[in-house]
Design an enzyme around this catalytic site. Structure first.
Site, PDB file in Angstrom:
ATOM      1  N   ASP A 370       0.811  -1.228   0.000  1.00  0.00           N
ATOM      2  CA  ASP A 370       0.000   0.000   0.000  1.00  0.00           C
ATOM      3  C   ASP A 370       0.840   1.272   0.000  1.00  0.00           C
ATOM      4  OD1 ASP A 370      -2.358   1.481   0.130  1.00  0.00           O
ATOM      5  OD2 ASP A 370      -2.272   1.608   2.303  1.00  0.00           O
ATOM      6  N   HIS A 575       3.773   4.536   5.880  1.00  0.00           N
ATOM      7  CA  HIS A 575       3.284   5.085   4.606  1.00  0.00           C
ATOM      8  C   HIS A 575       2.050   5.980   4.682  1.00  0.00           C
ATOM      9  CE1 HIS A 575       1.171   1.041   4.506  1.00  0.00           C
ATOM     10  NE2 HIS A 575       0.171   1.839   4.231  1.00  0.00           N
TER      11      HIS A 575
HETATM   12 ZN   LIG Z   1      -1.848   1.326   4.154  1.00  0.00          ZN
END
Ligand SMILES: [Zn+2]
Length: 1038
Positions: A370, A575
């Site tokens: 992700d 992130h």
């Molecule tokens: Zn994530």
């Protein structure tokens, strides 16, 4: 009865109504799933703003409540005591506690967490008994800990909106019920048959077989007569038992639960998300021996180890059985663009060592499903950390171009290759539906090259994970004609299959650039600054502590503190943190973490400097330290008693120190030319240090920048540099994340008032001019343009008071340079990106990321733009542009509001940027010389620990080896920064006994012994190669 013609749609909808949770539930099969129910015996609750332990919580004062009562507000916790008595009449039945709430729940039984309950994650029942026995106890007390936030936080009105602090929550169902498993099984089958009919469509005969089987099941099945169920079940089994052929694609279904370490909720809530999600996964693993669950992020495991030791033990047991598979190898799933090369190495070093210590082995896959793009240096870093396999799927989010592969070799900047796999279903949160299974096959862009794919199933982002229903669907689809084969599998098995089949795979060279979320290079400037600052501080602390260790027998290397500080920095490289895509609560945590690193780090720097000084005679006062591996002569502000500063020109050897010049002594500047500052009558100012001549117009814009020796002008004809520009910055949805291409069409120049430019420092060692600029009615900027003696770049110290909505501030420098490509610094190297928009791949990179410098060069000349804490950049045509500040409002409505301070610098140069020293200049801007107080007498002479024979190689890191806190072994990490094959001599003045090459995890290379001659050793590099070595120091003499 004779067969009849059937209408496709009515047949399909007939079956849909038979399983519908909304229509005809008084009569249909779904309505029979739970039949008998009764309320819980007693329900009471206790509300708290704290996240308490179970032991603390159960001692509180619980008050009686009703189902449907509201509680809150956001981020509070409501603990429920649930007392229940199962009716005697239910003997022989499967009994569930049904619990529905819009807050995330965790069931505690006998002091241990047993299962998560979240309506959003389709976990709304807890199995009390799968068959109530005659003499079984029927009374029980459970606790349910309900967080006042949902799977995806508590956004006001939309998921990514800033959290609503006043939100209230509710338990809408809390009851006991009899669960009819035979009904459930028929529902699973009928839903799969419907999925096959719809997914394969009317052109496909297997689709009709599925539909007619379902229709026939409805014909034979009377929901009120359970004795009719086996006939229906047999029809389904016959269909699913019809096997596919040998060429079927194989889907590796791997349980997963993506938990963002912080995002729309704070770090502390993630600790509980892990417990809720993983205890549910453990329960599923125990009930389904073939179920395998892949789990990343060492930090989250460490949290569970500390907060839920019982659950952690069960996880370790599942790991021993091969059902719980740690993956990723990193401390957290970090951002793939912004962390420095060294920080990326540390993600693996901290992560892999944790996995080895806690689970007996390191991870063999890098797992980053992700993250918003992937640095071209990651393949080399992975390989150096024992990893040759990589999984992500985020490039499926590309806005413009479809990435051409799902399974391929990814070749990095230095030529290192890893096997990359993107699950072709383009998701890490599959539910096990037929639609997803079919998409995994049809969407696969490497058909014919490979016949295996990953399928990651389980609710994710905010946790949740797999459900029993997902498992039941996938097991039913294991091998059915018309569909791919589905097997519950592990990442290891998947990659082994891909590797054995790798002969036909294609190769992608260079970065994996995500054509979306390009605003995350700029959003939350203070986080970016904190990150850059703390990377520098930890670099400096490690170097000085290593030198102190080598030189002082008394010095204890602060290994434990450094591990703590590194982990804190790595945590914030998650992130959604360093990209700035998190809520305000997370930003506040990050800022306090950076403050922690700064204050502890500065303490450790002083301690190391004190140890370095000890035992050497010299004048009391200051030690000037150079933490970079080359000699530097720079102007430095030295503190004077009473808090003032005085400027001095100091020369400090490579990775070493020099005594500070006495404050009284007048230094000769020769052979350097002093800086001249002249203000003209029109208000413009010229700064000249004999290397650069800088001309600013009366509003502070750069009208000329001349390389004095050659007379070469760096600013494009008729243009001005240091031009601030504002853009409207309204993305389509992902506010903090995205800056869209169309923002470029809204470019507005910020024009200053003539007469605002004034001379600051009058010249000599330093000359400067400063000005104020009103950016808008609410925002203003002040800047000091500084030129130092001997310095090849001009610095722009900038302060901004920023109060905007959906605006983007950049600064532009049109260069007198023509080139189809610009160069940007990345981790341990640099790469080129186009300066034109020829193809869709080119213009999709209208906003890119860089680290400390970018450069636009033509043959013989170029212009480099350096920065001390920025990451967003672009070069279009001849215009270098640095992205400074954004003003998104979601998920943090206060993002970037307030005061900012940053510095960028401009360096015109002759020749290539490599030969001109741009890389060194960018390091110097980011690693200022340190003036550290010496507690006793400072050393009288300058001293250097390490130096290198070529500017192509950078000695990036010097630290103590991890293995043993008392060890006298140092780790050195070097990289080739020019993009060349080069031999390099490393010289050291430290007492080295042995030198040997090692990998990034500090494991000795058995063939890596390096002969030492005259305190020098030779290393050979290929372009952008990173090399690490162990230096074993001689034992102390006393
Ligand atoms: Zn994530």
């Amino acid at each position: 009865m004779a067969a009849a013609l059937k209408h496709w749609r009515t047949t399909l909808e007939r079956v849909e109504k038979f399983v519908s949770p909304i229509y005809f539930t008084d009569y249909n099969l779904r309505g029979r799933l739970y039949r008998d129910s009764c309320p819980v015996a007693a329900l009471s609750s206790f509300l708290t703003p704290e996240r308490l332990s179970y032991q603390q919580a159960v001692q509180q004062d619980f008050r009686s409540v009703q189902v449907g009562d509201h509680f809150g507000p956001t981020w509070w916790t409501c603990w429920f005591r649930v007392e229940l008595t199962i009716p005697e009449a239910w003997v022989g039945q499967e009994v569930h506690l049904r619990w529905e709430s819009n807050g995330e729940g965790l069931v505690w039984r006998d002091g241990e967490p047993v299962q998560g309950l979240t309506t959003e994650g389709e976990k709304t029942s807890y199995v009390l008994t799968d068959r109530l026995g005659e003499g079984d106890p029927r009374s029980l007390t459970l606790y349910v800990e309900v967080a006042c936030s949902g799977l995806l936080g508590a956004g006001k009105g939309s998921m990514i909106a800033a959290p609503d602090p006043e939100k209230t929550f509710q338990v809408s169902r809390a009851e006991l019920a009899v669960f009819h498993r035979d009904v459930y099984k028929l529902l699973v089958d009928l839903e799969l048959l419907l999925g096959i009919a719809k997914g394969l469509g009317e052109d496909n005969q297997r689709s009709f077989q599925a539909l007619y089987t379902a229709n026939q099941m409805v014909n034979v099945c009377d929901p009120a007569q359970p004795e009719t169920f086996p006939v229906a079940q047999a029809l389904a089994s016959r269909f699913f038992g019809q096997r596919g052929g040998e060429s079927q694609h194989t889907i590796h279904a791997i349980g997963h639960c993506h938990i963002d370490t912080a995002w729309l909720w704070p770090f502390k809530e993630t600790v509980r998300k892990c417990a809720r999600s993983w205890v549910t996964a453990v329960q599923l693993m125990e009930q389904n021996p073939s179920f395998i669950f892949a789990c990343s992020q060492a930090q989250q495991l460490e949290w569970v180890k500390n907060h839920y030791p019982g659950l952690y033990t069960r996880l370790q047991e599942c790991a021993c059985r091969g059902q719980f598979v740690p993956v990723g190898g990193t401390w957290v799933e970090m951002d793939g663009n912004l962390p420095s090369g060294e920080a990326m190495v540390r993600q693996f070093l901290q992560g892999q060592n944790f996995f080895l210590q806690e689970f007996g082995k390191m991870c063999s896959e890098f797992w980053l499903p992700d993250t918003f793009g992937y640095s071209a240096q990651l393949p080399q870093i992975m390989r150096g950390c024992g990893i040759s396999r990589f999984l992500t799927q985020k490039l499926s989010w590309n806005l413009v171009n479809t990435f051409p592969h799902h399974t391929f070799f990814w070749e990095g900047l230095d030529g290192s290759r890893v096997l990359a796999h993107f699950p072709p279903g383009d998701s890490y949160g599959m539910q096990g539906s037929v639609k997803e299974v079919l998409k995994t096959v049809t969407n696969n862009r490497d058909k014919g090259r490979t016949n295996h794919s990953a399928f990651l199933f389980g609710f994710g982002d905010g946790g949740g994970g797999p459900t029993q229903t997902m498992l039941d669907r996938l097991e039913r689809l294991c091998n059915t004609d018309g569909l791919p084969r589905v097997q519950l599998s592990s990442p290891g098995r998947l990659f082994s299959e891909l590797e054995s089949d790798a002969g036909q795979l294609c190769t992608w060279v260079g970065e994996l650039f995500l054509e979306l979320h390009n605003g995350t290079y700029t959003t939350h400037a203070q986080i970016k600054k904190g990150n850059r600052d703390c990377e520098r501080i930890l670099h400096d602390v490690e170097l000085l502590s290593s030198l102190a260790l080598a030189r002082s027998t008394q010095f204890l290397y602060p290994a434990v503190q450094l591990q703590y500080l590194w982990r804190l920095l790595l945590l914030n490289q998650f992130h959604d943190v360093v990209p700035g895509s998190c809520i305000q609560l997370v930003v506040e945590d990050a800022m306090s973490h950076y403050e922690d690193i700064r204050s502890h780090g500065n303490g450790l720097l002083s301690a190391a400097a004190a140890a370095l000084c000890a035992g050497e005679p010299g004048p009391e006062g200051l030690l000037v330290v150079n933490t970079l591996p080359w000699k530097r002569t720079e102007v430095l502000a030295l503190p004077k008693p009473g808090g003032a500063h005085t400027l001095a020109l100091v020369t400090v050897p490579s990775m070493g120190y020099a005594p500070a010049p006495a404050p009284t002594c007048q230094q000769p500047l020769l052979p350097q030319q002093p800086v001249f500052v002249v203000q003209e009558t029109d208000g413009s100012v010229t700064l000249d240090n004999g290397i650069l001549r800088v001309r600013l117009d009366p509003t502070g814009r750069l009208t000329s920048l001349v390389l004095v020796a050659s007379g070469r002008e760096a600013i494009a004809e008729g243009a001005v540099g240091n031009q601030f520009v504002l853009f409207d910055d309204v993305p389509l949805f992902w506010d903090a994340w995205d800056v869209m291409d169309y923002h470029l069409e809204t470019r507005k120049l910020v024009l200053g008032q003539p007469g605002t430019l004034a001379v600051g420092t009058e010249g000599g060692l330093r000359g400067s001019a400063w000005f104020l600029l009103q950016l808008s009615p609410n925002s203003r900027l002040s800047q000091e343009v500084v030129l130092d003696v001997g310095c090849p770049y001009v610095r722009f110290h900038t302060e901004v008071h920023w109060q905007e909505t959906h605006k983007f501030l950049k600064v532009e420098f049109p260069a007198r340079v023509r080139s189809p490509q610009a160069t940007y610094e990345i981790q341990f190297g640099h790469l080129q990106r186009p300066t034109h928009y020829n193809t869709s791949w080119d213009w999709a990179r209208f906003e890119v990321w860089a680290h400390r410098w970018m450069d636009l060069s033509e043959c013989g000349f170029g212009l480099a733009l350096l920065n001390d804490c920025k990451y967003g950049a672009s070069v279009r045509g001849n215009v270098l542009s640095l992205s400074l500040l954004r003003a998104p409002k979601a998920p943090d409505a206060t993002a970037d509001m307030g005061r900012h301070e940053f510095t960028y610098a401009l360096m015109p140069h002759k020749g290539s940027f490599q030969d001109a020293g741009v890389i060194r200049a960018a390091y110097s801007l980011n690693f200022p010389l340190l003036a550290l107080p010496a507690p006793g007498p400072a050393p009288a002479a300058a001293w250097s620990a390490f130096s290198l024979s070529t500017p192509a190689v950078v000695l990036e890191t010097v630290k103590q080896a991890e293995a043993n806190p008392l060890s006298r072994t140092l780790v050195l990490r070097l990289y080739e920064a020019h993009g060349s094959h080069v031999d390099c001599w490393l010289h050291t003045s430290l007492p080295v006994q042995e030198a040997v090459l090692c990998d990034l995890l500090e494991k000795r290379d058995p063939a890596g012994h390096l002969p030492l001659r005259d305190n020098r050793l030779k290393l050979s590099f290929s372009p952008f190669q990173v090399q690490s070595l162990l230096l074993v120091l001689q034992p102390p003499l006393d």
